[in-house]
Design a protein around this motif. Structure first.
Motif, mmCIF file in Angstrom:
data_model
loop_
_atom_site.group_PDB
_atom_site.id
_atom_site.type_symbol
_atom_site.label_atom_id
_atom_site.label_comp_id
_atom_site.label_asym_id
_atom_site.label_seq_id
_atom_site.Cartn_x
_atom_site.Cartn_y
_atom_site.Cartn_z
ATOM 1 N N LYS A 31 50.971 27.582 31.926
ATOM 2 C CA LYS A 31 50.319 28.081 33.132
ATOM 3 C C LYS A 31 50.890 27.355 34.350
ATOM 4 O O LYS A 31 50.891 26.129 34.403
ATOM 5 N N TYR B 52 49.535 31.624 37.332
ATOM 6 C CA TYR B 52 48.119 31.349 37.030
ATOM 7 C C TYR B 52 47.255 31.000 38.239
ATOM 8 O O TYR B 52 46.037 31.009 38.146
ATOM 9 N N TRP B 53 47.844 30.673 39.376
ATOM 10 C CA TRP B 53 47.010 30.281 40.523
ATOM 11 C C TRP B 53 46.702 31.515 41.365
ATOM 12 O O TRP B 53 47.620 32.171 41.870
ATOM 13 N N PRO B 54 45.404 31.863 41.555
ATOM 14 C CA PRO B 54 45.074 33.110 42.256
ATOM 15 C C PRO B 54 45.239 33.050 43.774
ATOM 16 O O PRO B 54 45.381 34.099 44.406
ATOM 17 N N TYR B 55 45.184 31.862 44.372
ATOM 18 C CA TYR B 55 45.272 31.768 45.830
ATOM 19 C C TYR B 55 46.271 30.688 46.245
ATOM 20 O O TYR B 55 46.242 29.561 45.731
ATOM 21 N N ASN C 154 44.649 38.898 40.486
ATOM 22 C CA ASN C 154 43.675 39.738 39.761
ATOM 23 C C ASN C 154 43.517 39.360 38.304
ATOM 24 O O ASN C 154 43.026 40.137 37.496
ATOM 25 N N LEU C 155 43.933 38.135 37.992
ATOM 26 C CA LEU C 155 43.875 37.684 36.593
ATOM 27 C C LEU C 155 42.454 37.281 36.174
ATOM 28 O O LEU C 155 42.119 37.285 34.996
ATOM 29 N N PHE C 156 41.616 36.964 37.157
ATOM 30 C CA PHE C 156 40.336 36.321 36.843
ATOM 31 C C PHE C 156 39.143 37.255 36.988
ATOM 32 O O PHE C 156 39.120 38.102 37.883
ATOM 33 N N VAL C 157 38.184 37.082 36.096
ATOM 34 C CA VAL C 157 36.929 37.842 36.183
ATOM 35 C C VAL C 157 35.758 36.865 36.125
ATOM 36 O O VAL C 157 35.839 35.834 35.452
ATOM 37 N N ASP D 236 32.285 35.041 35.182
ATOM 38 C CA ASP D 236 31.623 34.774 33.900
ATOM 39 C C ASP D 236 30.635 35.896 33.580
ATOM 40 O O ASP D 236 29.782 36.221 34.400
ATOM 41 N N ASP D 237 30.773 36.486 32.398
ATOM 42 C CA ASP D 237 29.831 37.550 32.016
ATOM 43 C C ASP D 237 28.922 37.116 30.865
ATOM 44 O O ASP D 237 28.194 37.926 30.308
#
Lengths: 196, 417
Positions: A115, A120-123, A182-185, A187-188
């Motif tokens: 990673k 892997y880093w969104p921002y 857009n890799l991250f969602v 916690d569900d």
């Protein structure tokens, strides 16, 4: 006559109220409420923070750019800093090194993809924030804002995210679109019978 | 020869080596305090055996300023490059001795003068305030027994792992401090504040974004642990404590809280502390620690004898109370209800036990916990299937111990690839 009726009504109500208070939960709630009532709206402890105090500590940067300081950087200057202050831990060109790769290796030898900032880093703002607060590892917090901008530009360029000539500053950095955005969602998981 | 080495040898070969042999030159000036007929107190040389083999014949150590552990007790944290793990297999009850609480820090333990340390709360507040440690201690205080678990707390892959090595990044203390909600009231948190940034005063200046809701619910600004000020390794002089949430959010050496209308996406909540799930996605802001249990006795590297064995362990959930722990002594075919020892606290380690008569057969023993939300601890296979991945943070699988015919106990590693 009406007075008497009221009295009877009142006494039966009060009996009803006291009967509910026998329930232990009710008693607890009542206790807590009376406790809260005694808390003052302000204790007056602590002192007012001055703007200078806040500015000295407030080093965080948000994805929308809030918190980015003045200054700017370019990849070529960042490369020079990287090679003197970062390469020992993060490897030549940001690949390999004992403390983790920062740049995706185009010919990975490991099956498990490492990673990196590029994948892997969104921002992009996180690169600036983290390098400024915690790097280099042996001299944390020693880099100037300008140096951090240069390093940020270098790391983004090395990952193929920005052009070699791109100038990174408070206006341009929040606009950099990261491959991992857009890799991250969120916690569900929420407890209950389902395994997530 | 060092004393702990001597103790280790005597424990291992008690019949072969006498203490006299071992102590040898160490105890050359053995003396006893003796009262003479005239009431004088004199020191008299006595034989070493007389002293060391019968404690009733020697005046003991006088009262001390600080307690000690018996030299016979060797319980230590297990070090890795970045952390040290609690020896779960050595613990009794539910409290982790403060000096055996696991450690995980990102740039070492800072040396902080509590008289200079301050906590700044600013951002979306009516009045930004600075609190000294003394200020914080003046507010109404709360105490709560609860666990902290690192979300990267699972190791497997080989059979010679102890409970400490498998999941020693969980510990439990009584935490004392001021409710964060009390401080929120004091600074006047604005209605549009939805997140807050918690920042540590260590060399990593570590930061996490936390929903404001958690702060109103049950976060504590803790300054004490198990009756004494926090240990430096646990955030002295002040830390955030978020009950039931992944340990990293309980930022140590807390120096600043900033109220915000958005999260910050710091390095520790993006590039770290995020875990793979299905369809190539990664979970972010996964705060709650799912329910988990582990049998801590018997465990590797112990060897059990035939007969009655009290299986013992710890169970916990970050979502509330433990309601049930089940134990299987036949490799998961049948499950029996284990006893839970009081107290059974919210978001806390609970002790369980189950009496088992082992007749010498080869088997596996396992435990699984169910919490008050109805969640039951999954198998590693279930976790892999649910997430479509092979690991990462928030792994809480059922742990199985293999009991061999000779009574030796081994961890049961599992692979599915």
């Amino acid at each position: 006559m009406r007075k008497t009726q009221y009295f009877i009504l009142f006494s039966s109500l009060s009996f009803f109220v006291s009967a509910t208070f026998i329930d232990t939960n009710q008693v607890k709630v009542a206790d807590r409420e009376s406790f809260l009532d005694t808390i003052p709206s302000s204790f007056g402890y602590g002192r007012k923070a001055t703007q200078a105090e806040i500015d000295r500590l407030d080093i965080d940067v948000r994805p929308d750019g809030k918190g980015l300081p003045k200054g700017e950087g370019i990849s070529a200057k960042g490369k020079v800093i990287f090679e003197s202050k970062c390469v020992a831990c993060h490897g030549v060109g940001g690949i390999g090194g004992p403390n983790g790769s920062l740049v995706a290796n185009k010919t990975p030898t490991d099956k498990r993809r490492e990673k990196t900032i590029g994948n892997y880093w969104p921002y992009a703002t996180t690169v600036f924030d983290y390098v400024r607060r915690a790097m280099p590892f042996n001299e944390p917090g020693s880099l100037s804002n300008e140096e951090v901008y240069h390093l940020t530009a270098y790391l983004l360029n090395a990952n193929g995210i920005i052009d070699e000539k791109a100038v990174i500053n408070a206006q341009t950095l929040p606009k950099v679109e990261m491959p991992a955005k857009n890799l991250f969602v969120p916690d569900d998981r929420k407890g209950g019978a389902e395994i997530r | 020869m060092k004393l702990d080495k001597i103790v280790e040898i005597t424990q291992r070969y008690p019949e072969k080596l006498s203490r006299r042999k071992l102590l040898g030159g160490l105890a050359t000036a053995a003396v006893a305090i003796v009262q003479t007929a005239k009431g004088q107190t004199i020191q008299k040389a006595v034989s070493e055996n007389a002293i060391y083999e019968d404690p009733t014949k020697k005046f003991g150590t006088p009262a001390g300023e600080i307690g000690t552990r018996s030299p016979y007790v060797k319980s230590v944290k297990k070090l890795s490059d970045i952390s040290s793990r609690s020896p779960l297999q050595d613990f009794y009850g539910i409290i982790t001795p403060s000096d055996l609480h696991f450690e995980r820090h990102h740039a070492g333990v800072p040396a902080i003068d509590p008289n200079k340390h301050e906590l700044l709360i600013h951002g979306l507040v009516e009045k930004p305030l600075v609190f000294t440690v003394a200020d914080l201690k003046r507010f109404p205080s709360v105490s709560r027994i609860a666990f902290i678990e690192c979300s990267g707390n699972f190791r497997g892959g080989k059979d010679n792992l102890t409970p400490q090595e498998i999941c020693g990044l969980t510990s439990q203390s009584e935490w004392t401090g001021v409710k964060l909600s009390t401080l929120f009231n004091e600074v006047g948190v604005k209605p549009n504040a939805s997140w807050f940034l918690a920042e540590g005063g260590d060399a990593a200046v570590m930061t996490r974004s936390i929903p404001v809701k958690k702060g109103w619910e049950d976060s504590i600004i803790a300054y004490a642990q198990n009756g004494e000020p926090l240990r430096p390794e646990q955030g002295f002089p002040v830390r955030l404590f978020n009950p039931g949430w992944e340990g990293n959010t309980s930022v140590k050496w807390l120096r600043r809280i900033e109220l915000s209308d958005a999260p910050y996406y710091t390095r520790e909540e993006t590039s770290k502390y995020t875990e793979p799930i299905k369809e190539g996605k990664y979970r972010i802001f996964s705060f709650d620690m799912d329910a988990r249990s582990i049998i801590t006795f018997p465990s590797f590297p112990q060897q059990v004898e035939k007969g009655w064995i009290e299986i013992r362990g710890l169970a916990w959930s970050g979502r509330g109370k433990v309601v049930k722990v089940e134990v299987s002594t036949d490799a998961g075919k049948n499950w029996q209800i284990a006893q839970l020892n009081d107290p059974i606290l919210d978001k806390a380690h609970v002790q369980f036990r189950y009496l088992w008569q082992w007749k010498g057969e080869e088997t596996e023993i396992l435990s699984r916990v169910t919490d008050e939300t109805g969640y039951t601890q999954p198998t590693l296979k279930q976790l892999f299937e649910a997430r479509g991945s092979d690991g990462g943070y928030h792994m809480n699988p059922i742990t199985a111990w293999q009991i061999k015919k000779d009574g030796k106990v081994f961890f049961k590693p599992e692979t599915f690839k």
